[in-house]
Design a protein around this motif. Structure first.
Motif, PDB file in Angstrom:
ATOM      1  N   CYS A   1     -53.863 112.788 -61.633  1.00  0.00           N
ATOM      2  CA  CYS A   1     -53.933 113.082 -63.072  1.00  0.00           C
ATOM      3  C   CYS A   1     -54.425 114.504 -63.328  1.00  0.00           C
ATOM      4  O   CYS A   1     -53.912 115.206 -64.209  1.00  0.00           O
ATOM      5  CB  CYS A   1     -54.851 112.079 -63.766  1.00  0.00           C
ATOM      6  N   LEU A   2     -55.403 114.952 -62.539  1.00  0.00           N
ATOM      7  CA  LEU A   2     -55.926 116.300 -62.717  1.00  0.00           C
ATOM      8  C   LEU A   2     -54.867 117.335 -62.360  1.00  0.00           C
ATOM      9  O   LEU A   2     -54.681 118.326 -63.078  1.00  0.00           O
ATOM     10  CB  LEU A   2     -57.181 116.491 -61.860  1.00  0.00           C
ATOM     11  N   ALA A   3     -54.156 117.118 -61.271  1.00  0.00           N
ATOM     12  CA  ALA A   3     -53.101 118.056 -60.874  1.00  0.00           C
ATOM     13  C   ALA A   3     -52.018 118.147 -61.942  1.00  0.00           C
ATOM     14  O   ALA A   3     -51.520 119.233 -62.257  1.00  0.00           O
ATOM     15  CB  ALA A   3     -52.500 117.635 -59.535  1.00  0.00           C
ATOM     16  N   VAL A   4     -51.645 117.007 -62.512  1.00  0.00           N
ATOM     17  CA  VAL A   4     -50.644 117.002 -63.584  1.00  0.00           C
ATOM     18  C   VAL A   4     -51.135 117.805 -64.782  1.00  0.00           C
ATOM     19  O   VAL A   4     -50.393 118.604 -65.365  1.00  0.00           O
ATOM     20  CB  VAL A   4     -50.292 115.552 -63.990  1.00  0.00           C
TER      21      VAL A   4
ATOM     22  N   ARG B   1     -63.555 120.103 -64.432  1.00  0.00           N
ATOM     23  CA  ARG B   1     -63.436 119.142 -63.319  1.00  0.00           C
ATOM     24  C   ARG B   1     -62.837 119.824 -62.101  1.00  0.00           C
ATOM     25  O   ARG B   1     -63.274 119.596 -60.967  1.00  0.00           O
ATOM     26  CB  ARG B   1     -62.573 117.960 -63.743  1.00  0.00           C
ATOM     27  N   PHE B   2     -61.825 120.656 -62.334  1.00  0.00           N
ATOM     28  CA  PHE B   2     -61.193 121.367 -61.227  1.00  0.00           C
ATOM     29  C   PHE B   2     -62.179 122.333 -60.566  1.00  0.00           C
ATOM     30  O   PHE B   2     -62.264 122.400 -59.336  1.00  0.00           O
ATOM     31  CB  PHE B   2     -59.972 122.119 -61.729  1.00  0.00           C
ATOM     32  N   ALA B   3     -62.929 123.077 -61.368  1.00  0.00           N
ATOM     33  CA  ALA B   3     -63.889 124.033 -60.821  1.00  0.00           C
ATOM     34  C   ALA B   3     -64.921 123.328 -59.942  1.00  0.00           C
ATOM     35  O   ALA B   3     -65.327 123.851 -58.901  1.00  0.00           O
ATOM     36  CB  ALA B   3     -64.576 124.795 -61.951  1.00  0.00           C
TER      37      ALA B   3
ATOM     38  N   LEU C   1     -57.395 131.000 -52.900  1.00  0.00           N
ATOM     39  CA  LEU C   1     -57.862 131.816 -54.025  1.00  0.00           C
ATOM     40  C   LEU C   1     -56.728 132.120 -54.989  1.00  0.00           C
ATOM     41  O   LEU C   1     -56.918 132.144 -56.212  1.00  0.00           O
ATOM     42  CB  LEU C   1     -58.470 133.123 -53.507  1.00  0.00           C
ATOM     43  N   ALA C   2     -55.532 132.361 -54.457  1.00  0.00           N
ATOM     44  CA  ALA C   2     -54.377 132.617 -55.311  1.00  0.00           C
ATOM     45  C   ALA C   2     -54.066 131.393 -56.171  1.00  0.00           C
ATOM     46  O   ALA C   2     -53.734 131.521 -57.360  1.00  0.00           O
ATOM     47  CB  ALA C   2     -53.163 132.992 -54.465  1.00  0.00           C
ATOM     48  N   PHE C   3     -54.183 130.201 -55.585  1.00  0.00           N
ATOM     49  CA  PHE C   3     -53.962 128.976 -56.341  1.00  0.00           C
ATOM     50  C   PHE C   3     -55.014 128.835 -57.438  1.00  0.00           C
ATOM     51  O   PHE C   3     -54.687 128.541 -58.600  1.00  0.00           O
ATOM     52  CB  PHE C   3     -53.998 127.768 -55.412  1.00  0.00           C
ATOM     53  N   PHE C   4     -56.266 129.061 -57.087  1.00  0.00           N
ATOM     54  CA  PHE C   4     -57.359 128.971 -58.064  1.00  0.00           C
ATOM     55  C   PHE C   4     -57.118 129.961 -59.203  1.00  0.00           C
ATOM     56  O   PHE C   4     -57.275 129.633 -60.383  1.00  0.00           O
ATOM     57  CB  PHE C   4     -58.697 129.256 -57.379  1.00  0.00           C
ATOM     58  N   GLY C   5     -56.721 131.191 -58.838  1.00  0.00           N
ATOM     59  CA  GLY C   5     -56.459 132.202 -59.855  1.00  0.00           C
ATOM     60  C   GLY C   5     -55.289 131.830 -60.741  1.00  0.00           C
ATOM     61  O   GLY C   5     -55.316 132.069 -61.954  1.00  0.00           O
ATOM     62  N   GLY C   6     -54.245 131.233 -60.148  1.00  0.00           N
ATOM     63  CA  GLY C   6     -53.097 130.813 -60.937  1.00  0.00           C
ATOM     64  C   GLY C   6     -53.461 129.747 -61.955  1.00  0.00           C
ATOM     65  O   GLY C   6     -52.985 129.773 -63.097  1.00  0.00           O
ATOM     66  N   VAL C   7     -54.307 128.810 -61.539  1.00  0.00           N
ATOM     67  CA  VAL C   7     -54.762 127.769 -62.464  1.00  0.00           C
ATOM     68  C   VAL C   7     -55.557 128.394 -63.603  1.00  0.00           C
ATOM     69  O   VAL C   7     -55.351 128.076 -64.780  1.00  0.00           O
ATOM     70  CB  VAL C   7     -55.610 126.715 -61.726  1.00  0.00           C
ATOM     71  N   CYS C   8     -56.473 129.302 -63.268  1.00  0.00           N
ATOM     72  CA  CYS C   8     -57.295 129.948 -64.302  1.00  0.00           C
ATOM     73  C   CYS C   8     -56.431 130.756 -65.268  1.00  0.00           C
ATOM     74  O   CYS C   8     -56.685 130.772 -66.484  1.00  0.00           O
ATOM     75  CB  CYS C   8     -58.342 130.851 -63.655  1.00  0.00           C
TER      76      CYS C   8
END
Length: 202
Positions: free
Chosen positions: A95-98, A76-78, A7-14
């Motif tokens: 590519c998505l991670a980059v 795409r990530f969601a 969840l922390a990773f997801f929140g960081g991306v957002c």
């Protein structure tokens, strides 16, 4: 229910994506203000400069394209967290991670690149795969080599699907109990430290 780290990773991306979108909107707002000023000047009889209007239009189009690309990537990530997400090829995950790590790379003044096209599939969830690749990129960005260019490439090697992150300092290392190793193992991958980078093999 995802773990707190996920969840922390997801929140960081957002959070990173929202900052980028606010930057896009700030530029659009600035250009809209300029158009307003030009309209007022024209109303007073001052001639409009076609080149200046074209420059504003080009800037607006560029920001719209930038915003659309950001939203496409976060969408795409969601969807990688869907109950039954589609399998994500390694090249696409790279590519998505980059794309998702671009803001953090810019803050570190590191250039990120990915080699697209590899259709090899890795076991496990798509969300966990993107998270694993992104965290490997983070480690590389924390200890880049002098060129400060981190690259990720996927391959369908004879030993199995492989993903390599390069561009790390030659003396970079990971402890045996590093959480990244545990995350890789949970994804069914072996994480190896190689000269100047990391390799994931499934």
């Amino acid at each position: 229910m995802p773990g707190s780290d996920a969840l922390a990773f997801f929140g960081g991306v957002c959070a990173a994506v929202s900052h980028e979108l606010k930057n896009v909107l700030a530029v659009i707002n600035e250009q809209a203000g300029l158009l307003g000023d030009l309209s007022c000047m024209a109303a007073r009889g001052m001639p409009l400069d076609p080149d200046r209007l074209a420059a504003v239009a080009a800037c607006l189009q560029k920001q719209v394209c930038r915003g659309d690309a950001i939203l496409t990537d976060v969408n795409r990530f969601a969807h990688t967290a869907d109950p039954d997400p589609r399998p994500l090829p390694l090249g696409e995950a790279a590519c998505l991670a980059v794309s998702l790590c671009q803001r953090r790379a810019a803050m570190r003044q590191v250039a990120l690149t990915a080699t697209p096209g590899c259709a090899a599939l890795a076991p496990g969830s798509a969300f966990a795969l993107v998270r694993l690749v992104a965290l490997c990129l983070e480690r590389a960005m924390d200890a880049p080599d002098a060129a400060k260019t981190v690259a990720v490439a996927a391959a369908d090697a004879p030993a199995g699907p492989t993903l390599t992150v390069s561009g790390m300092a030659a003396d970079a290392a990971l402890a045996d109990d590093d959480p990244l190793r545990e995350l890789a193992a949970a994804q069914g991958a072996r994480l190896d430290v190689v000269p100047g980078g990391l390799t994931l093999t499934w």
